[in-house]
Scaffold this motif. Sequence first.
Motif, PDB file in Angstrom:
ATOM      1  N   TYR A  96     -30.714 -25.047  19.292  1.00  0.00           N
ATOM      2  CA  TYR A  96     -30.447 -24.751  20.698  1.00  0.00           C
ATOM      3  C   TYR A  96     -29.162 -25.451  21.123  1.00  0.00           C
ATOM      4  O   TYR A  96     -28.866 -26.572  20.684  1.00  0.00           O
ATOM      5  CB  TYR A  96     -31.610 -25.239  21.561  1.00  0.00           C
ATOM      6  N   ALA A  97     -28.397 -24.787  21.980  1.00  0.00           N
ATOM      7  CA  ALA A  97     -27.194 -25.404  22.527  1.00  0.00           C
ATOM      8  C   ALA A  97     -26.972 -24.949  23.960  1.00  0.00           C
ATOM      9  O   ALA A  97     -27.254 -23.799  24.306  1.00  0.00           O
ATOM     10  CB  ALA A  97     -25.973 -25.047  21.672  1.00  0.00           C
ATOM     11  N   ARG A  98     -26.484 -25.876  24.768  1.00  0.00           N
ATOM     12  CA  ARG A  98     -26.092 -25.544  26.141  1.00  0.00           C
ATOM     13  C   ARG A  98     -24.624 -25.906  26.294  1.00  0.00           C
ATOM     14  O   ARG A  98     -24.225 -27.047  26.009  1.00  0.00           O
ATOM     15  CB  ARG A  98     -26.933 -26.316  27.151  1.00  0.00           C
ATOM     16  N   ASN A  99     -23.808 -24.926  26.723  1.00  0.00           N
ATOM     17  CA  ASN A  99     -22.372 -25.194  26.763  1.00  0.00           C
ATOM     18  C   ASN A  99     -21.947 -25.821  28.094  1.00  0.00           C
ATOM     19  O   ASN A  99     -22.781 -26.105  28.965  1.00  0.00           O
ATOM     20  CB  ASN A  99     -21.576 -23.916  26.455  1.00  0.00           C
ATOM     21  N   GLY A 101     -20.626 -24.597  30.577  1.00  0.00           N
ATOM     22  CA  GLY A 101     -20.948 -23.768  31.731  1.00  0.00           C
ATOM     23  C   GLY A 101     -22.438 -23.586  31.936  1.00  0.00           C
ATOM     24  O   GLY A 101     -22.867 -22.698  32.685  1.00  0.00           O
ATOM     25  N   SER A 102     -23.244 -24.426  31.242  1.00  0.00           N
ATOM     26  CA  SER A 102     -24.706 -24.388  31.339  1.00  0.00           C
ATOM     27  C   SER A 102     -25.310 -23.092  30.832  1.00  0.00           C
ATOM     28  O   SER A 102     -26.423 -22.719  31.223  1.00  0.00           O
ATOM     29  CB  SER A 102     -25.180 -24.654  32.778  1.00  0.00           C
ATOM     30  N   ARG A 103     -24.605 -22.405  29.941  1.00  0.00           N
ATOM     31  CA  ARG A 103     -25.183 -21.226  29.300  1.00  0.00           C
ATOM     32  C   ARG A 103     -25.940 -21.684  28.061  1.00  0.00           C
ATOM     33  O   ARG A 103     -25.507 -22.588  27.358  1.00  0.00           O
ATOM     34  CB  ARG A 103     -24.084 -20.237  28.933  1.00  0.00           C
ATOM     35  N   HIS A 104     -27.064 -20.998  27.793  1.00  0.00           N
ATOM     36  CA  HIS A 104     -27.940 -21.391  26.694  1.00  0.00           C
ATOM     37  C   HIS A 104     -27.747 -20.474  25.495  1.00  0.00           C
ATOM     38  O   HIS A 104     -27.565 -19.257  25.653  1.00  0.00           O
ATOM     39  CB  HIS A 104     -29.403 -21.325  27.141  1.00  0.00           C
ATOM     40  N   TYR A 105     -27.843 -21.069  24.321  1.00  0.00           N
ATOM     41  CA  TYR A 105     -27.719 -20.303  23.080  1.00  0.00           C
ATOM     42  C   TYR A 105     -28.828 -20.719  22.117  1.00  0.00           C
ATOM     43  O   TYR A 105     -29.252 -21.874  22.109  1.00  0.00           O
ATOM     44  CB  TYR A 105     -26.356 -20.546  22.416  1.00  0.00           C
ATOM     45  N   TRP A 106     -29.234 -19.742  21.289  1.00  0.00           N
ATOM     46  CA  TRP A 106     -30.282 -19.991  20.294  1.00  0.00           C
ATOM     47  C   TRP A 106     -29.826 -19.467  18.937  1.00  0.00           C
ATOM     48  O   TRP A 106     -29.162 -18.441  18.847  1.00  0.00           O
ATOM     49  CB  TRP A 106     -31.568 -19.271  20.676  1.00  0.00           C
ATOM     50  N   GLY A 107     -30.238 -20.182  17.896  1.00  0.00           N
ATOM     51  CA  GLY A 107     -30.052 -19.685  16.554  1.00  0.00           C
ATOM     52  C   GLY A 107     -31.135 -18.691  16.197  1.00  0.00           C
ATOM     53  O   GLY A 107     -32.050 -18.446  16.998  1.00  0.00           O
ATOM     54  N   GLN A 108     -31.056 -18.118  15.009  1.00  0.00           N
ATOM     55  CA  GLN A 108     -32.029 -17.103  14.592  1.00  0.00           C
ATOM     56  C   GLN A 108     -33.292 -17.720  14.023  1.00  0.00           C
ATOM     57  O   GLN A 108     -34.303 -17.013  13.867  1.00  0.00           O
ATOM     58  CB  GLN A 108     -31.392 -16.163  13.565  1.00  0.00           C
ATOM     59  N   GLY A 109     -33.266 -18.996  13.723  1.00  0.00           N
ATOM     60  CA  GLY A 109     -34.463 -19.679  13.251  1.00  0.00           C
ATOM     61  C   GLY A 109     -34.511 -19.845  11.745  1.00  0.00           C
ATOM     62  O   GLY A 109     -33.993 -19.007  10.998  1.00  0.00           O
ATOM     63  N   THR A 110     -35.159 -20.916  11.320  1.00  0.00           N
ATOM     64  CA  THR A 110     -35.372 -21.170   9.904  1.00  0.00           C
ATOM     65  C   THR A 110     -36.826 -21.624   9.714  1.00  0.00           C
ATOM     66  O   THR A 110     -37.334 -22.436  10.484  1.00  0.00           O
ATOM     67  CB  THR A 110     -34.382 -22.207   9.359  1.00  0.00           C
ATOM     68  N   GLN A 111     -37.474 -21.063   8.704  1.00  0.00           N
ATOM     69  CA  GLN A 111     -38.887 -21.340   8.489  1.00  0.00           C
ATOM     70  C   GLN A 111     -39.081 -22.670   7.778  1.00  0.00           C
ATOM     71  O   GLN A 111     -38.441 -22.945   6.757  1.00  0.00           O
ATOM     72  CB  GLN A 111     -39.517 -20.212   7.659  1.00  0.00           C
ATOM     73  N   VAL A 112     -39.993 -23.469   8.314  1.00  0.00           N
ATOM     74  CA  VAL A 112     -40.443 -24.708   7.659  1.00  0.00           C
ATOM     75  C   VAL A 112     -41.943 -24.582   7.431  1.00  0.00           C
ATOM     76  O   VAL A 112     -42.698 -24.358   8.381  1.00  0.00           O
ATOM     77  CB  VAL A 112     -40.134 -25.947   8.522  1.00  0.00           C
ATOM     78  N   THR A 113     -42.352 -24.705   6.182  1.00  0.00           N
ATOM     79  CA  THR A 113     -43.766 -24.619   5.827  1.00  0.00           C
ATOM     80  C   THR A 113     -44.175 -25.891   5.109  1.00  0.00           C
ATOM     81  O   THR A 113     -43.566 -26.272   4.107  1.00  0.00           O
ATOM     82  CB  THR A 113     -44.037 -23.406   4.926  1.00  0.00           C
ATOM     83  N   VAL A 114     -45.208 -26.545   5.638  1.00  0.00           N
ATOM     84  CA  VAL A 114     -45.721 -27.781   5.047  1.00  0.00           C
ATOM     85  C   VAL A 114     -47.114 -27.479   4.504  1.00  0.00           C
ATOM     86  O   VAL A 114     -48.055 -27.271   5.260  1.00  0.00           O
ATOM     87  CB  VAL A 114     -45.768 -28.917   6.068  1.00  0.00           C
ATOM     88  N   SER A 115     -47.209 -27.452   3.194  1.00  0.00           N
ATOM     89  CA  SER A 115     -48.474 -27.056   2.570  1.00  0.00           C
ATOM     90  C   SER A 115     -48.529 -27.588   1.145  1.00  0.00           C
ATOM     91  O   SER A 115     -47.510 -27.704   0.464  1.00  0.00           O
ATOM     92  CB  SER A 115     -48.602 -25.530   2.561  1.00  0.00           C
TER      93      SER A 115
END
Length: 116
Positions: A96-99, A101-115
């Motif tokens: 997550y990032a806020r620039n 100008g207070s605009r928000h941005y998101w990445g596409q995501g990365t999976q974390v699996t703990v098993s």
Amino acid sequence: QVQLVESGGGLVQPGGSLRLSCAPSGSISFFPLMGWYRQAPGKQRELVATITSGGQLNYSDSVKGRFTISRDDAKNTVPLQMNSLKPEDTAVYYCYARNLGSRHYWGQGTQVTVSS
């Protein structure tokens, strides 16, 4: 168009470690607030950790003492070091990032699996 590119997810056994990294398409100096959120199946997206350009940190109670967020100006990345991982840490992790100008941005995501 700002892009946030995450890397470092994967499968790890309980008690293990992973290091995620987020690289914005622009300089991280353009983003006074950056961080990580996560979303587990059937649950809402939740805060993991954030860091300001001044170095102020914020962690969720569930990860305090186990996860460490930082800002690497030289590499233009925001790493998240995750230690002592638990099965309940399994989720898709989003940068997550806020620039300025207070605009928000998101990445596409990365999976974390703990098993095991």
